[in-house]
Design a protein around this motif. Sequence first.
Motif, PDB file in Angstrom:
ATOM      1  N   CYS A  14       0.859  -1.169   0.000  1.00  0.00           N
ATOM      2  CA  CYS A  14       0.000   0.000   0.000  1.00  0.00           C
ATOM      3  C   CYS A  14       0.890   1.211   0.000  1.00  0.00           C
ATOM      4  O   CYS A  14       1.011   1.936  -0.959  1.00  0.00           O
ATOM      5  N   GLN A 257       0.823   8.192   6.914  1.00  0.00           N
ATOM      6  CA  GLN A 257       0.507   8.323   5.480  1.00  0.00           C
ATOM      7  C   GLN A 257       1.263   9.517   4.914  1.00  0.00           C
ATOM      8  O   GLN A 257       1.735   9.490   3.792  1.00  0.00           O
ATOM      9  N   GLN A 320       3.914  10.668  -8.235  1.00  0.00           N
ATOM     10  CA  GLN A 320       2.704  10.119  -8.886  1.00  0.00           C
ATOM     11  C   GLN A 320       2.656  10.382 -10.395  1.00  0.00           C
ATOM     12  O   GLN A 320       2.297   9.501 -11.148  1.00  0.00           O
ATOM     13  N   ARG A 332      -3.112  16.678  -6.445  1.00  0.00           N
ATOM     14  CA  ARG A 332      -1.911  16.429  -5.637  1.00  0.00           C
ATOM     15  C   ARG A 332      -1.392  17.677  -4.925  1.00  0.00           C
ATOM     16  O   ARG A 332      -0.465  17.613  -4.120  1.00  0.00           O
ATOM     17  N   ASP A 358       6.875   7.063  -5.695  1.00  0.00           N
ATOM     18  CA  ASP A 358       5.749   6.253  -6.196  1.00  0.00           C
ATOM     19  C   ASP A 358       5.207   6.937  -7.445  1.00  0.00           C
ATOM     20  O   ASP A 358       5.115   8.173  -7.476  1.00  0.00           O
ATOM     21  N   SER A 392      -5.717   2.060 -10.279  1.00  0.00           N
ATOM     22  CA  SER A 392      -6.786   1.114  -9.944  1.00  0.00           C
ATOM     23  C   SER A 392      -7.980   1.910  -9.407  1.00  0.00           C
ATOM     24  O   SER A 392      -7.848   2.605  -8.394  1.00  0.00           O
TER      25      SER A 392
END
Length: 496
Positions: A14, A257, A320, A332, A358, A392
């Motif tokens: 994750c 996070q 991203q 973002r 990521d 996703s």
Amino acid sequence: MLTQTASPTVAEPCSRLSPDAGQGGPSKLCLGGGLPSADVRLRANGGTRVILDHMPGEPQKTFYLETFGCQMNAHDSEKVVGTLLSEGYRQVQTVEEAELVLYNTCSIRDKAEQKVFNRLSDYKKFYKQGKRFGVLGCVAQQEGEKIFERAPYVSLVCGSASYRNLPQMLIQIEAGKQRVTGLDDRETDECFETEFTARTNPHRGYITIIEGCDKFCAYCVVPFTRGKERSRTSDSVLSEARQMADLGYTEIQLLGQNVNSYKDPAGKKSFAELLAAVGEIAGIRRVRFTTSHPRDFGRDIIDAIDAVPTLCDHVHLPVQSGSERVLDAMQRLYTRDEYLERISWMKAARREISITSDIIVGFPGETEVEFEETLSLLDDVEYDSIFGFKYSPRPNTPALKLDDAIPDEEKARRLAMLNEKQREIQRRRYQRYLGTTLEVMVENRNEARGQWSGRTSQNKVFNFTAPEDAKPNVGAYVTVMTTGTFPNSLLGELVV
Ligand code: SAM
Ligand code: SF4
């Protein structure tokens, strides 16, 4: 009393696990850095080392816990295990042995979520034998009571924001209640702080400093599953870090996070000040932190890394996308240039900082040109590692309403291109270490290969050999000479 072994954990990552454990592709996440059966130290009694051994004749309430997902989930599981042990349960290593079977779940991508339901249907036969099942974490929060319909043999559905109420929920299950839920705490200001944390690695451990997320990126389920952002006081974080140092831990990883959105409720320390304070605790040799959000990434973090040598020279800063338009559509909160400005601060640091990221490919409407902007960003930054994901679609998220879905084959093509380009960059970057020596914290021994394995401060995996008469201990810090390089790891020989 109780002896504890590492809980089985499957990663559908994750947040970034690797190089620590692999957020990128699915990979095995081992609590305790892969120690096969590390004893668990329950942090209790003001930091006294407590290793609990099972005493004959004690109550035998047993549980099995399997964890899916990120470091946050892995560490939540350490706290859940600690809570269950403190409630008189004993952890077992197979579903067959357990009375209570728990899954700590991840729903960041669809595949991760499906794994949990597959696992539950595999085990439904056990319900007839009187076993109870619980679904914890992100899938629990996302699906809520619908889980009872889909898997009627589940007795407990509990989101991560409700973990602090687990003891009361366990009492209800033990009293025979068929459906117990912990789903209503996403607006809480409280973190899951427990004096019992069953850490499975005796050398390095996690500390959560902030829970939840208020950013609501268009693609992401986390704000819906983990609830609103809330920080622990710096006093409480520092007291936990000191207890860990007293117990012999040398590496601490601060978790959240978005760790750098940290706001001390007591107003005493900024994130950078907290980072520095943890790094200055006697006995602590390495401090890591993950994940950082680019919007809240201040220069003071780099100043702290410059000033405090125990702060690891590694920053994971998820970008991203390299496209201005896609970043905006993702909500973002930063532009490509603002992101690159933060990268320039890192590149100007005193020590070379390893930068990882990521990246999501195939966000709705991402054009070929926009994807190429992401590829060009790889050249601009030269990351040491990235975790690439195919977009996703997730329940509740704003991106679901966007048109122009990218077909899966196209997402797969872009992901393969992204990974191939990054692999070349890493191959080149890692070659620079040939002939240099680096400090490695030893993590384990690979008997089949006759090698030891560990990590550098930059979080690079280092596999090395050592002479028979100088075998290093797991947890030791050693110097290793680099004799070979690969795109994802270094190879070397112990310097004696
Ligand atoms: N808070 C961190 C940040 O903002 O960068 C990231 C935490 S998120 C749990 C971990 C990573 O999962 C993200 O950086 C993103 O790349 C990926 N991710 C999240 N939602 C996704 C989705 N719907 N599809 C594909 N990847 C996703
Ligand atoms: Fe998800 Fe964005 Fe929050 Fe990260 S900042 S957890 S990607 S919503």
